[in-house]
Scaffold this motif. Structure first.
Motif, PDB file in Angstrom:
ATOM      1  N   PHE A 181      34.305  30.905  45.550  1.00 39.87           N
ATOM      2  CA  PHE A 181      33.586  31.251  44.379  1.00 39.87           C
ATOM      3  C   PHE A 181      34.330  32.613  43.697  1.00 39.87           C
ATOM      4  N   VAL A 182      34.963  33.154  44.314  1.00 42.19           N
ATOM      5  CA  VAL A 182      35.700  34.107  43.728  1.00 42.19           C
ATOM      6  C   VAL A 182      36.859  33.527  42.771  1.00 42.19           C
ATOM      7  N   GLU A 183      37.430  32.827  43.237  1.00 45.45           N
ATOM      8  CA  GLU A 183      38.584  31.974  42.418  1.00 45.45           C
ATOM      9  C   GLU A 183      37.875  30.968  41.273  1.00 45.45           C
ATOM     10  N   ARG A 184      36.668  30.589  41.651  1.00 47.89           N
ATOM     11  CA  ARG A 184      36.077  29.990  40.466  1.00 47.89           C
ATOM     12  C   ARG A 184      35.827  30.574  39.396  1.00 47.89           C
ATOM     13  N   ASN A 185      35.423  32.024  39.496  1.00 54.25           N
ATOM     14  CA  ASN A 185      35.185  33.077  38.399  1.00 54.25           C
ATOM     15  C   ASN A 185      36.140  32.925  37.539  1.00 54.25           C
ATOM     16  N   ARG A 186      37.493  32.944  37.904  1.00 51.29           N
ATOM     17  CA  ARG A 186      38.621  32.764  36.824  1.00 51.29           C
ATOM     18  C   ARG A 186      38.416  31.899  36.099  1.00 51.29           C
ATOM     19  N   ILE A 187      37.905  30.723  36.318  1.00 49.20           N
ATOM     20  CA  ILE A 187      37.717  29.466  35.464  1.00 49.20           C
ATOM     21  C   ILE A 187      36.640  29.664  34.379  1.00 49.20           C
ATOM     22  N   ILE A 188      35.517  30.190  35.014  1.00 51.72           N
ATOM     23  CA  ILE A 188      34.577  30.602  34.151  1.00 51.72           C
ATOM     24  C   ILE A 188      34.907  31.654  32.963  1.00 51.72           C
ATOM     25  N   ALA A 189      35.798  32.611  33.304  1.00 49.56           N
ATOM     26  CA  ALA A 189      36.151  33.384  32.466  1.00 49.56           C
ATOM     27  C   ALA A 189      37.078  33.056  31.626  1.00 49.56           C
ATOM     28  N   GLY A 190      38.112  31.909  32.054  1.00 45.83           N
ATOM     29  CA  GLY A 190      39.233  31.613  31.342  1.00 45.83           C
ATOM     30  C   GLY A 190      38.829  30.667  30.361  1.00 45.83           C
ATOM     31  N   LEU A 191      37.534  29.895  30.413  1.00 44.10           N
ATOM     32  CA  LEU A 191      37.145  28.866  29.515  1.00 44.10           C
ATOM     33  C   LEU A 191      36.724  29.154  28.318  1.00 44.10           C
ATOM     34  N   CYS A 192      36.180  30.533  28.352  1.00 44.25           N
ATOM     35  CA  CYS A 192      35.287  30.962  27.102  1.00 44.25           C
ATOM     36  C   CYS A 192      35.895  32.035  26.057  1.00 44.25           C
ATOM     37  N   GLU A 193      35.432  31.940  25.049  1.00 42.63           N
ATOM     38  CA  GLU A 193      35.982  32.874  23.850  1.00 42.63           C
ATOM     39  C   GLU A 193      35.331  34.311  24.239  1.00 42.63           C
ATOM     40  N   LYS A 194      33.968  34.295  24.667  1.00 39.57           N
ATOM     41  CA  LYS A 194      33.215  35.423  25.161  1.00 39.57           C
ATOM     42  C   LYS A 194      32.408  35.141  26.343  1.00 39.57           C
ATOM     43  N   LEU A 195      32.150  36.186  27.002  1.00 34.91           N
ATOM     44  CA  LEU A 195      31.411  36.382  28.293  1.00 34.91           C
ATOM     45  C   LEU A 195      30.218  37.165  28.057  1.00 34.91           C
ATOM     46  N   ILE A 196      29.142  36.654  28.593  1.00 31.43           N
ATOM     47  CA  ILE A 196      27.927  37.562  28.643  1.00 31.43           C
ATOM     48  C   ILE A 196      27.348  37.562  29.778  1.00 31.43           C
ATOM     49  N   VAL A 197      27.226  39.126  30.093  1.00 35.66           N
ATOM     50  CA  VAL A 197      26.500  39.205  31.455  1.00 35.66           C
ATOM     51  C   VAL A 197      24.991  39.712  31.278  1.00 35.66           C
ATOM     52  N   VAL A 198      24.036  39.183  32.080  1.00 37.41           N
ATOM     53  CA  VAL A 198      22.697  39.011  32.076  1.00 37.41           C
ATOM     54  C   VAL A 198      22.230  39.637  33.386  1.00 37.41           C
ATOM     55  N   GLU A 199      21.923  40.725  33.595  1.00 37.08           N
ATOM     56  CA  GLU A 199      21.356  41.171  35.081  1.00 37.08           C
ATOM     57  C   GLU A 199      22.337  41.245  35.851  1.00 37.08           C
ATOM     58  N   ALA A 200      22.950  42.435  36.434  1.00 38.37           N
ATOM     59  CA  ALA A 200      23.978  42.408  37.389  1.00 38.37           C
ATOM     60  C   ALA A 200      23.995  43.643  38.316  1.00 38.37           C
ATOM     61  N   LYS A 201      23.925  43.591  39.682  1.00 33.16           N
ATOM     62  CA  LYS A 201      24.157  44.603  40.372  1.00 33.16           C
ATOM     63  C   LYS A 201      25.332  45.532  40.271  1.00 33.16           C
ATOM     64  N   GLN A 202      25.566  46.655  40.859  1.00 32.05           N
ATOM     65  CA  GLN A 202      26.459  47.406  40.579  1.00 32.05           C
ATOM     66  C   GLN A 202      27.958  46.828  41.361  1.00 32.05           C
ATOM     67  N   LYS A 203      27.750  46.115  42.446  1.00 27.93           N
ATOM     68  CA  LYS A 203      28.782  45.204  42.923  1.00 27.93           C
ATOM     69  C   LYS A 203      28.020  43.992  43.014  1.00 27.93           C
ATOM     70  N   SER A 204      28.808  42.984  42.201  1.00 31.82           N
ATOM     71  CA  SER A 204      28.350  41.571  42.083  1.00 31.82           C
ATOM     72  C   SER A 204      29.610  40.720  41.565  1.00 31.82           C
ATOM     73  N   GLY A 205      29.322  39.367  41.747  1.00 29.43           N
ATOM     74  CA  GLY A 205      30.525  38.405  41.496  1.00 29.43           C
ATOM     75  C   GLY A 205      30.212  38.598  39.890  1.00 29.43           C
ATOM     76  N   SER A 206      29.365  38.721  39.098  1.00 34.04           N
ATOM     77  CA  SER A 206      29.320  38.668  37.706  1.00 34.04           C
ATOM     78  C   SER A 206      30.175  39.863  37.094  1.00 34.04           C
ATOM     79  N   LEU A 207      30.142  40.882  37.744  1.00 37.87           N
ATOM     80  CA  LEU A 207      31.283  42.016  37.287  1.00 37.87           C
ATOM     81  C   LEU A 207      32.901  41.539  37.706  1.00 37.87           C
ATOM     82  N   ILE A 208      32.725  40.985  38.673  1.00 34.02           N
ATOM     83  CA  ILE A 208      34.187  40.396  38.834  1.00 34.02           C
ATOM     84  C   ILE A 208      34.474  39.388  37.946  1.00 34.02           C
TER      85      ILE A 208
END
Length: 290
Positions: A213-240
């Motif tokens: 899931f850590v590796e998967r996150n780079r694909i989610i970030a790489g596919l987009c023009e923009k990334l939107i974060v909606v509710e995230a804890k201080q330490k979370s996969g969303s912030l990664i």
């Protein structure tokens, strides 16, 4: 052996990880590859790995093994593209350690549409529901494909919003395409497979391991023009994922939240660090009206 099948074998062979895979894929792109697979091509690959001080022993042991032969035979039966194929999106190819193979179910042409990624808390509140509906309006969904990770919470909300409006969405999962994690999102995953697109860089039978899931996150970030974060804890996969998106020069937006809510700390800190606040669909469409 052609370059596509060589990349598939490299992906299915253990021992070098995504950094080694990307290194070999870069070499293969420009190399003249012999038609026959054997010790000669393996020696060339190990030379590349040694040159860059990467581990190679396990890779060298398994590359021509019956075990990897069986994995290749099995995974050739599903749909897949490589980083060398025309269907592979350029913005993903340009990231650090791009996936060299993507397995998929659905309409692969969606990969080359303009997209935004939505990430956020799995245990989200009603605030996320309201925020997602406010941001992913029809005019946003007409312009952008929605990319997310088919996880509980914000991910599934985002996919469902696109589906409800009969618009495009891509699920990026951390298991093989014959799996689903978490099980609560299986129905949404099946619907995406039937009507849109689900992709994974992991072969059939792959379990939901934490590092996937850590590796998967780079694909989610790489596919987009923009990334939107909606509710995230201080330490979370969303912030990664947000950090990965920033490192790839993507536009990162965050939905501001209640300063007393633990699920808003991550978003509020992103905004304090320079991310643009996302208050409505206008913020998503800003600088995109071309």
């Amino acid at each position: 052996m052609d370059k596509r099948n060589l990349l598939l074998r490299i992906k299915l062979c253990p021992g070098i990880g995504i950094k080694g895979e990307a290194m070999l894929a870069h070499w293969i792109k420009h190399a003249s590859i012999e038609s026959d697979l054997g010790v000669s091509i393996l020696n060339q690959l190990t030379v590349i790995l040694k040159k860059h001080h990467l581990k190679y022993e396990r890779f060298e042991q398994y590359f021509l093994s019956d075990e990897v032969n069986k994995r290749v035979d099995l995974n050739q039966k599903q749909h897949w593209i490589t980083i060398l194929d025309a269907e592979y999106p350029q913005q993903l190819a340009d990231i650090y350690c791009p996936p060299i193979v993507l397995f998929f179910v659905g309409d692969v042409t969606i990969l080359k549409t303009r997209s935004i990624s939505i990430v956020g808390a799995r245990q989200c509140t009603n605030y996320s529901i309201a925020a997602v509906k406010s941001i992913l309006t029809k005019r946003v969904l007409k312009r952008f494909t929605i990319v997310s990770g088919l996880a509980k919470g914000v991910d599934c909300l985002s996919h469902q919003c696109a589906l409800a409006n009969n618009e495009r969405t891509i699920g990026v999962i951390g298991t093989g395409l014959d799996g689903s994690y978490p099980s609560e999102c299986m129905n949404v995953q099946n619907e995406l497979m039937n009507t849109n697109l689900v992709v994974s860089e992991y072969p059939l039978g792959s379990k939901p391991l934490k590092y996937h899931f850590v590796e998967r996150n780079r694909i989610i970030a790489g596919l987009c023009e923009k990334l939107i974060v909606v509710e995230a804890k201080q330490k979370s996969g969303s912030l990664i994922t947000a950090s990965l998106a920033l490192s790839e020069n993507r536009d990162v937006l965050a939905v501001p939240g209640n300063i007393t809510s633990p699920l808003s700390i991550g978003c509020n800190q992103l905004i304090a660090s320079g991310a643009r606040p996302c208050l409505s669909d206008n913020d998503v469409l800003e600088e995109s009206l071309v």
